[in-house]
Design a protein around this motif. Sequence first.
Motif, PDB file in Angstrom:
ATOM      1  N   ARG A 113     -23.838  36.876   2.706  1.00 20.82           N
ATOM      2  CA  ARG A 113     -23.225  35.793   3.492  1.00 20.82           C
ATOM      3  C   ARG A 113     -23.066  34.534   2.649  1.00 20.82           C
ATOM      4  O   ARG A 113     -22.030  33.884   2.679  1.00 20.82           O
ATOM      5  CB  ARG A 113     -24.082  35.506   4.716  1.00 20.82           C
ATOM      6  CG  ARG A 113     -23.537  34.387   5.564  1.00 20.82           C
ATOM      7  CD  ARG A 113     -24.405  34.173   6.789  1.00 20.82           C
ATOM      8  NE  ARG A 113     -24.029  32.939   7.422  1.00 20.82           N
ATOM      9  CZ  ARG A 113     -24.884  32.059   7.904  1.00 20.82           C
ATOM     10  NH1 ARG A 113     -26.156  32.291   7.849  1.00 20.82           N
ATOM     11  NH2 ARG A 113     -24.464  30.963   8.471  1.00 20.82           N
ATOM     12  N   GLU A 114     -24.104  34.177   1.883  1.00 23.99           N
ATOM     13  CA  GLU A 114     -24.009  33.006   1.026  1.00 23.99           C
ATOM     14  C   GLU A 114     -22.904  33.170  -0.006  1.00 23.99           C
ATOM     15  O   GLU A 114     -22.162  32.236  -0.278  1.00 23.99           O
ATOM     16  CB  GLU A 114     -25.344  32.733   0.338  1.00 23.99           C
ATOM     17  CG  GLU A 114     -26.371  32.129   1.250  1.00 23.99           C
ATOM     18  CD  GLU A 114     -27.701  31.860   0.558  1.00 23.99           C
ATOM     19  OE1 GLU A 114     -27.784  32.021  -0.684  1.00 23.99           O
ATOM     20  OE2 GLU A 114     -28.643  31.491   1.261  1.00 23.99           O
ATOM     21  N   PHE A 115     -22.784  34.369  -0.568  1.00 24.37           N
ATOM     22  CA  PHE A 115     -21.728  34.616  -1.548  1.00 24.37           C
ATOM     23  C   PHE A 115     -20.349  34.492  -0.905  1.00 24.37           C
ATOM     24  O   PHE A 115     -19.444  33.856  -1.448  1.00 24.37           O
ATOM     25  CB  PHE A 115     -21.888  36.003  -2.181  1.00 24.37           C
ATOM     26  CG  PHE A 115     -20.772  36.351  -3.120  1.00 24.37           C
ATOM     27  CD1 PHE A 115     -20.756  35.840  -4.403  1.00 24.37           C
ATOM     28  CD2 PHE A 115     -19.732  37.163  -2.711  1.00 24.37           C
ATOM     29  CE1 PHE A 115     -19.715  36.137  -5.270  1.00 24.37           C
ATOM     30  CE2 PHE A 115     -18.696  37.477  -3.564  1.00 24.37           C
ATOM     31  CZ  PHE A 115     -18.684  36.957  -4.850  1.00 24.37           C
ATOM     32  N   LEU A 116     -20.177  35.086   0.266  1.00 28.44           N
ATOM     33  CA  LEU A 116     -18.881  35.068   0.933  1.00 28.44           C
ATOM     34  C   LEU A 116     -18.494  33.673   1.424  1.00 28.44           C
ATOM     35  O   LEU A 116     -17.319  33.315   1.422  1.00 28.44           O
ATOM     36  CB  LEU A 116     -18.866  36.053   2.107  1.00 28.44           C
ATOM     37  CG  LEU A 116     -18.953  37.534   1.744  1.00 28.44           C
ATOM     38  CD1 LEU A 116     -19.050  38.384   2.999  1.00 28.44           C
ATOM     39  CD2 LEU A 116     -17.774  37.969   0.887  1.00 28.44           C
ATOM     40  N   ASN A 117     -19.479  32.870   1.827  1.00 29.73           N
ATOM     41  CA  ASN A 117     -19.196  31.524   2.332  1.00 29.73           C
ATOM     42  C   ASN A 117     -19.079  30.492   1.222  1.00 29.73           C
ATOM     43  O   ASN A 117     -18.736  29.350   1.491  1.00 29.73           O
ATOM     44  CB  ASN A 117     -20.265  31.084   3.330  1.00 29.73           C
ATOM     45  CG  ASN A 117     -20.167  31.858   4.625  1.00 29.73           C
ATOM     46  OD1 ASN A 117     -19.130  32.421   4.938  1.00 29.73           O
ATOM     47  ND2 ASN A 117     -21.241  31.899   5.374  1.00 29.73           N
ATOM     48  N   GLY A 118     -19.417  30.866   0.011  1.00 30.33           N
ATOM     49  CA  GLY A 118     -19.254  29.957  -1.114  1.00 30.33           C
ATOM     50  C   GLY A 118     -20.461  29.123  -1.425  1.00 30.33           C
ATOM     51  O   GLY A 118     -20.887  29.036  -2.550  1.00 30.33           O
TER      52      GLY A 118
END
Length: 197
Positions: A113-118
């Motif tokens: 999630r952190e990767f996808l949200n930036g």
Amino acid sequence: MGEIEITKEDMLFYLDMIGSIYGPSYKPKIGKLKPYYPFLKEPTSEEYKRFIQVYLHYRDCLNEREKTILDFQYRLKGEKLTLDQMGEQFGISSSRAAQIRNIAELRIAKAIREFLNGKPKKSFGSLLEGQPDEVLIEIALAICPHSRVLRTYLKQDKPMSYITRKNLKHALFRAWWLDLLDHREKAMKILNVKNEI
């Protein structure tokens, strides 16, 4: 194993297969098998390979015990062990083995999630931490007006104690995670934040 490119679709597939709330097809499933169980029986299937690629990519965010339990769960160490067998091997109960598995999958889901949200988002708790009592009360009146802690505090004619503040924050967390009746939007409006949580 060489570095394999993981796509956004692969990550979302993994989230769906572990039943993560961050997955695009999330539906609460209490007491049911995880969606990935059927293809664990077929380690040559494309779904299994795709699932394992994402797991191996994010595996480093776990501690050793979590890695080992998921390795057994996902058949990377031979045959899949049952939770009872894992519990016996580690000297823990089967329910504790399930907890460790779920925590490990949640850690991977958060990393995805952190990767996808930036960027990592602020937690609701970190936003509440520095707020004055008046703001906490305003949020509580907006999202959990029937809270026993809030009603008790409003009857008192003295400053909020440490225990009362702690209990009120706990009631706010419960209301936040339930996310009923647009509670999150109300709290974010009072805290004057937009999509930072």
